[in-house]
Design an enzyme around this catalytic site. Sequence first.
Site, PDB file in Angstrom:
ATOM      1  N   ASP A 332       0.848  -1.183   0.000  1.00  0.00           N
ATOM      2  CA  ASP A 332       0.000   0.000   0.000  1.00  0.00           C
ATOM      3  C   ASP A 332       0.887   1.238   0.000  1.00  0.00           C
ATOM      4  O   ASP A 332       2.114   1.136  -0.027  1.00  0.00           O
ATOM      5  CB  ASP A 332      -0.967  -0.006   1.193  1.00  0.00           C
ATOM      6  CG  ASP A 332      -0.235   0.096   2.535  1.00  0.00           C
ATOM      7  OD1 ASP A 332       1.014   0.130   2.541  1.00  0.00           O
ATOM      8  OD2 ASP A 332      -0.916   0.138   3.580  1.00  0.00           O
ATOM      9  N   ASP A 334       1.420   4.974   2.052  1.00  0.00           N
ATOM     10  CA  ASP A 334       1.071   5.723   3.258  1.00  0.00           C
ATOM     11  C   ASP A 334       1.636   7.137   3.181  1.00  0.00           C
ATOM     12  O   ASP A 334       2.799   7.334   2.786  1.00  0.00           O
ATOM     13  CB  ASP A 334       1.628   5.023   4.506  1.00  0.00           C
ATOM     14  CG  ASP A 334       1.124   3.597   4.648  1.00  0.00           C
ATOM     15  OD1 ASP A 334      -0.059   3.359   4.359  1.00  0.00           O
ATOM     16  OD2 ASP A 334       1.916   2.724   5.046  1.00  0.00           O
ATOM     17  N   ASP A 444      -3.297   5.011   2.622  1.00  0.00           N
ATOM     18  CA  ASP A 444      -3.629   5.474   3.967  1.00  0.00           C
ATOM     19  C   ASP A 444      -3.130   6.903   4.129  1.00  0.00           C
ATOM     20  O   ASP A 444      -1.959   7.196   3.854  1.00  0.00           O
ATOM     21  CB  ASP A 444      -2.991   4.587   5.032  1.00  0.00           C
ATOM     22  CG  ASP A 444      -3.635   3.216   5.119  1.00  0.00           C
ATOM     23  OD1 ASP A 444      -4.707   3.026   4.516  1.00  0.00           O
ATOM     24  OD2 ASP A 444      -3.059   2.333   5.784  1.00  0.00           O
TER      25      ASP A 444
END
Length: 520
Positions: A332, A334, A444
């Site tokens: 992912d 961030d 995120d």
Amino acid sequence: MVPLKRRKLLSTQTGNNGNSGTDVIGVKAPVKFPDVVIFLLERKMGASRRAFLSQLAAKNGFHVQETFSGMVTHVVSEGNSGAEVGSWLDSQTDGSAHRPVHLLDMSWFTQSMKAGRPIDITDTHRLQQVDESEVEVFSVPSFACQRRTTLENHNTVLTDALSLLAEMAELSAEEGRGVAFRRACAVLKCLNEPVTAMSQLRGLPCLGEHSLRVIQDILENGASSEAESTKCSERFKALKLLTGVFGVGCKTADRWIREGILSLQQLTDSAHSLNRAQQAGVDHYDDLNQPVTKAEADSISVIVEKALVTVLPGATMTLIGGFRRGKQTGHDVDFLITHPEEGAEVGLMPRVVSWLQSKGFLLYQKTTRNSYLEAKDGPARPASNMDRFERCFSIFKLDKQGPGLQSHTQRATDGEGSHFGDAVDSVCEPENGQIKQWRAVRVDLVVSPISQFPFALLGWTGSKLFERELRRWAGHEKSMSLSSHALYDSTQRTYLRATSEEEIFTHLGLEFIPPSERNA
């Protein structure tokens, strides 16, 4: 290999007690070279290949023994070092003195078979013997936060096996076992040379009996039987698949498995009502389980930065996580967001999310408010790796074509709204029914007050084990409590302020370690 039943029968007939040599049976050719007694070491060679080579040698008149004994004159191995074979030989004789034998590489055996006789032994045939006193014994500090660990790993075979066992423990909600394997991995990752012998590991911290058994299995046989068995198990495969669904943890996955759900199709066909996150996870499963590249992370950075410039000029963001540590791929992306004016960041997240939604970038989002109060949640709150910042868990819709990535960067930095709008349209244009022009990416977003920013930056950079060890060091060695919000000195009963990561390391009495060397 001779079947066990026939070996026992032969042992009984010849008076062998299991410790002496047993000739290869089933081969009628007479022994032509009685002064040469060969033993083929199965380690790394494999039982089938050893059996084939044993019969080949016996047919050519060589004396081959099935088990090692004092009669053996030539030990032949494949893919082993002299130190490894020497250590094995010592184990067969309990370390006591034994008859000198030739420790030979497979090249001597194959050349002898080709010549039809035992050829003369040269230095190229001998396994290089290394005096154990000359073997480098590694030494590392006890805490991972004291060690420098780059992305260059000299022991990937060992750490891959231990990481897999750690993952299985974590998926099975056995956190203690998982942490033990992760700590063992971290020790091996920081070593500047490959491990070639168990003796090199004497005195190293965090290597428990289980981890040492796994390492020894790999050094002796080339692979960990436990790791290979775990990798092939249906339960592991199902846990990996189901926890790969965004919004699904190990407890939920375990419950589904007990209900007989082992695949996405079975999950879809079941009567389970998925929450919004889980449904998004199923809808975009393939994309979300595909590694995110640094180029894609940089492209998303441009988009988020544009959102910040639009809704709150002066706000800054930092790409954190593995990418900040130098990794080129991740699961992912961030971002840590702040503003140089304390309090200006309050209410920033809803505005950023609203802007991203209006431009069509978000496939899914869930925002949580900042619930951290220093006086209430600081020193009195149990140590945890979970922070309480304002945060948005999201799934981005990103153009996955090379030119598309480039157009995001160029148009978003152009400064003209119409150009940036073109980039948004490129991402959100309808699929043509054949090739999907975009991919889903987990992103995120975390917002921190500037006063807590150094702690948040340190906590969100990772690696996960490095951060765990920092907190353990703070508590065990310094009587302090460290979180992504603050550092509290329990002895002085006061918070220790910091304006940089370096200051936090100084407070903890540690040498500063840059992000690129925190890959524990």
